[in-house]
Design a protein around this motif. Structure first.
Motif, PDB file in Angstrom:
ATOM      1  N   SER A 190      34.741  53.976  32.749  1.00  0.00           N
ATOM      2  CA  SER A 190      34.594  52.771  33.685  1.00  0.00           C
ATOM      3  C   SER A 190      33.484  53.420  34.630  1.00  0.00           C
ATOM      4  O   SER A 190      34.119  53.625  35.908  1.00  0.00           O
ATOM      5  N   TYR A 191      32.498  53.265  34.532  1.00  0.00           N
ATOM      6  CA  TYR A 191      31.334  53.535  35.203  1.00  0.00           C
ATOM      7  C   TYR A 191      31.012  52.493  36.355  1.00  0.00           C
ATOM      8  O   TYR A 191      30.814  52.854  37.553  1.00  0.00           O
ATOM      9  N   ARG A 192      30.859  51.360  35.967  1.00  0.00           N
ATOM     10  CA  ARG A 192      30.518  50.222  36.836  1.00  0.00           C
ATOM     11  C   ARG A 192      31.952  49.463  37.044  1.00  0.00           C
ATOM     12  O   ARG A 192      32.844  49.287  36.477  1.00  0.00           O
ATOM     13  N   ASN A 193      31.729  48.607  38.061  1.00  0.00           N
ATOM     14  CA  ASN A 193      32.857  47.723  38.471  1.00  0.00           C
ATOM     15  C   ASN A 193      33.178  46.900  37.331  1.00  0.00           C
ATOM     16  O   ASN A 193      34.456  46.506  37.209  1.00  0.00           O
ATOM     17  N   GLU A 194      32.194  46.040  36.655  1.00  0.00           N
ATOM     18  CA  GLU A 194      32.542  45.304  35.609  1.00  0.00           C
ATOM     19  C   GLU A 194      33.440  45.994  34.462  1.00  0.00           C
ATOM     20  O   GLU A 194      34.223  45.423  33.757  1.00  0.00           O
ATOM     21  N   GLU A 195      32.831  47.133  34.163  1.00  0.00           N
ATOM     22  CA  GLU A 195      33.434  47.938  32.859  1.00  0.00           C
ATOM     23  C   GLU A 195      35.110  48.247  33.468  1.00  0.00           C
ATOM     24  O   GLU A 195      35.909  48.182  32.486  1.00  0.00           O
ATOM     25  N   PHE A 196      35.106  48.430  34.846  1.00  0.00           N
ATOM     26  CA  PHE A 196      36.544  49.010  35.171  1.00  0.00           C
ATOM     27  C   PHE A 196      37.465  47.611  35.036  1.00  0.00           C
ATOM     28  O   PHE A 196      38.618  47.633  34.549  1.00  0.00           O
ATOM     29  N   GLU A 197      37.000  46.143  35.584  1.00  0.00           N
ATOM     30  CA  GLU A 197      37.624  45.344  35.195  1.00  0.00           C
ATOM     31  C   GLU A 197      38.018  44.786  34.096  1.00  0.00           C
ATOM     32  O   GLU A 197      39.310  44.596  33.601  1.00  0.00           O
ATOM     33  N   LYS A 198      37.115  44.736  33.223  1.00  0.00           N
ATOM     34  CA  LYS A 198      37.092  44.635  31.698  1.00  0.00           C
ATOM     35  C   LYS A 198      38.258  45.667  30.998  1.00  0.00           C
ATOM     36  O   LYS A 198      39.392  45.097  30.571  1.00  0.00           O
ATOM     37  N   ARG A 199      38.231  46.668  31.151  1.00  0.00           N
ATOM     38  CA  ARG A 199      38.920  47.780  30.786  1.00  0.00           C
ATOM     39  C   ARG A 199      40.326  47.614  31.384  1.00  0.00           C
ATOM     40  O   ARG A 199      41.512  48.134  30.840  1.00  0.00           O
ATOM     41  N   TRP A 200      40.382  47.480  32.770  1.00  0.00           N
ATOM     42  CA  TRP A 200      41.849  47.432  33.308  1.00  0.00           C
ATOM     43  C   TRP A 200      42.576  46.296  32.789  1.00  0.00           C
ATOM     44  O   TRP A 200      43.630  46.643  32.630  1.00  0.00           O
ATOM     45  N   TRP A 201      42.203  45.198  32.484  1.00  0.00           N
ATOM     46  CA  TRP A 201      43.032  44.028  31.982  1.00  0.00           C
ATOM     47  C   TRP A 201      43.359  44.113  30.552  1.00  0.00           C
ATOM     48  O   TRP A 201      44.235  44.015  30.041  1.00  0.00           O
ATOM     49  N   LEU A 241      47.722  50.742  42.372  1.00  0.00           N
ATOM     50  CA  LEU A 241      46.381  51.590  42.018  1.00  0.00           C
ATOM     51  C   LEU A 241      45.167  50.471  41.952  1.00  0.00           C
ATOM     52  O   LEU A 241      44.008  50.826  42.458  1.00  0.00           O
ATOM     53  N   TYR A 242      45.761  49.263  41.458  1.00  0.00           N
ATOM     54  CA  TYR A 242      44.508  48.273  41.403  1.00  0.00           C
ATOM     55  C   TYR A 242      44.143  47.523  42.763  1.00  0.00           C
ATOM     56  O   TYR A 242      42.826  47.692  43.045  1.00  0.00           O
ATOM     57  N   GLU A 243      44.935  47.737  43.538  1.00  0.00           N
ATOM     58  CA  GLU A 243      44.910  47.157  44.986  1.00  0.00           C
ATOM     59  C   GLU A 243      43.838  48.463  45.709  1.00  0.00           C
ATOM     60  O   GLU A 243      43.028  47.859  46.644  1.00  0.00           O
ATOM     61  N   ASP A 244      44.424  49.548  45.218  1.00  0.00           N
ATOM     62  CA  ASP A 244      43.498  50.680  46.054  1.00  0.00           C
ATOM     63  C   ASP A 244      42.209  51.053  45.291  1.00  0.00           C
ATOM     64  O   ASP A 244      41.564  52.160  45.610  1.00  0.00           O
ATOM     65  N   ARG A 245      41.858  50.462  44.264  1.00  0.00           N
ATOM     66  CA  ARG A 245      40.550  50.837  43.269  1.00  0.00           C
ATOM     67  C   ARG A 245      39.206  51.041  43.910  1.00  0.00           C
ATOM     68  O   ARG A 245      38.705  52.034  43.741  1.00  0.00           O
ATOM     69  N   LYS A 246      39.115  50.355  45.166  1.00  0.00           N
ATOM     70  CA  LYS A 246      37.835  50.541  46.074  1.00  0.00           C
ATOM     71  C   LYS A 246      37.730  51.930  46.670  1.00  0.00           C
ATOM     72  O   LYS A 246      36.885  52.417  47.015  1.00  0.00           O
ATOM     73  N   GLN A 247      38.984  52.700  46.902  1.00  0.00           N
ATOM     74  CA  GLN A 247      38.955  53.812  47.588  1.00  0.00           C
ATOM     75  C   GLN A 247      38.846  55.149  46.544  1.00  0.00           C
ATOM     76  O   GLN A 247      38.362  55.958  46.908  1.00  0.00           O
ATOM     77  N   CYS A 248      38.793  54.991  45.370  1.00  0.00           N
ATOM     78  CA  CYS A 248      38.397  55.701  44.276  1.00  0.00           C
ATOM     79  C   CYS A 248      36.805  55.875  44.184  1.00  0.00           C
ATOM     80  O   CYS A 248      35.946  55.107  43.947  1.00  0.00           O
ATOM     81  N   LYS A 249      36.081  57.133  44.281  1.00  0.00           N
ATOM     82  CA  LYS A 249      34.886  57.526  44.170  1.00  0.00           C
ATOM     83  C   LYS A 249      34.724  58.198  42.890  1.00  0.00           C
ATOM     84  O   LYS A 249      35.547  59.220  42.680  1.00  0.00           O
TER      85      LYS A 249
END
Length: 91
Positions: free
Chosen positions: A50-61, A79-87
């Motif tokens: 999940s390199y980009r936000n769009e990929e993350f969202e698609k794969r998360w769901w 984890l989902y709520e804190d996703r923006k803290q992950c780099k």
């Protein structure tokens, strides 16, 4: 982790360590891993691809649809709520 973040100076930015988070998966999602032998492999594939936000969202769901018991899991929701803290880490 969120409580610690509140104790940092205002101009500090705290990021979560992927290694640390993955280490907690088996502890917090052990009940799901026991029922689905491929859960950990799928979760790690999700994280590492999940390199980009769009990929993350698609794969998360997609993960939540496949492992339906994760939808109501409190740790998974945090984890989902804190996703923006992950780099990402670059080597």
């Amino acid at each position: 982790m969120t409580n610690l973040k509140n104790q940092l100076p205002q101009n500090a930015y705290h990021c979560f360590c992927l290694w640390h988070m993955l280490g907690k998966v088996s502890k917090n999602l052990g009940h799901v891993i026991k029922r689905h032998e491929n859960c950990m492999a799928e979760f790690e594939k999700f994280v590492h691809r999940s390199y980009r936000n769009e990929e993350f969202e698609k794969r998360w769901w997609k993960i939540l649809e496949f492992f339906y018991e994760l939808k109501d899991d409190e740790w998974t929701q945090s984890l989902y709520e804190d996703r923006k803290q992950c780099k990402p880490t670059y080597m």
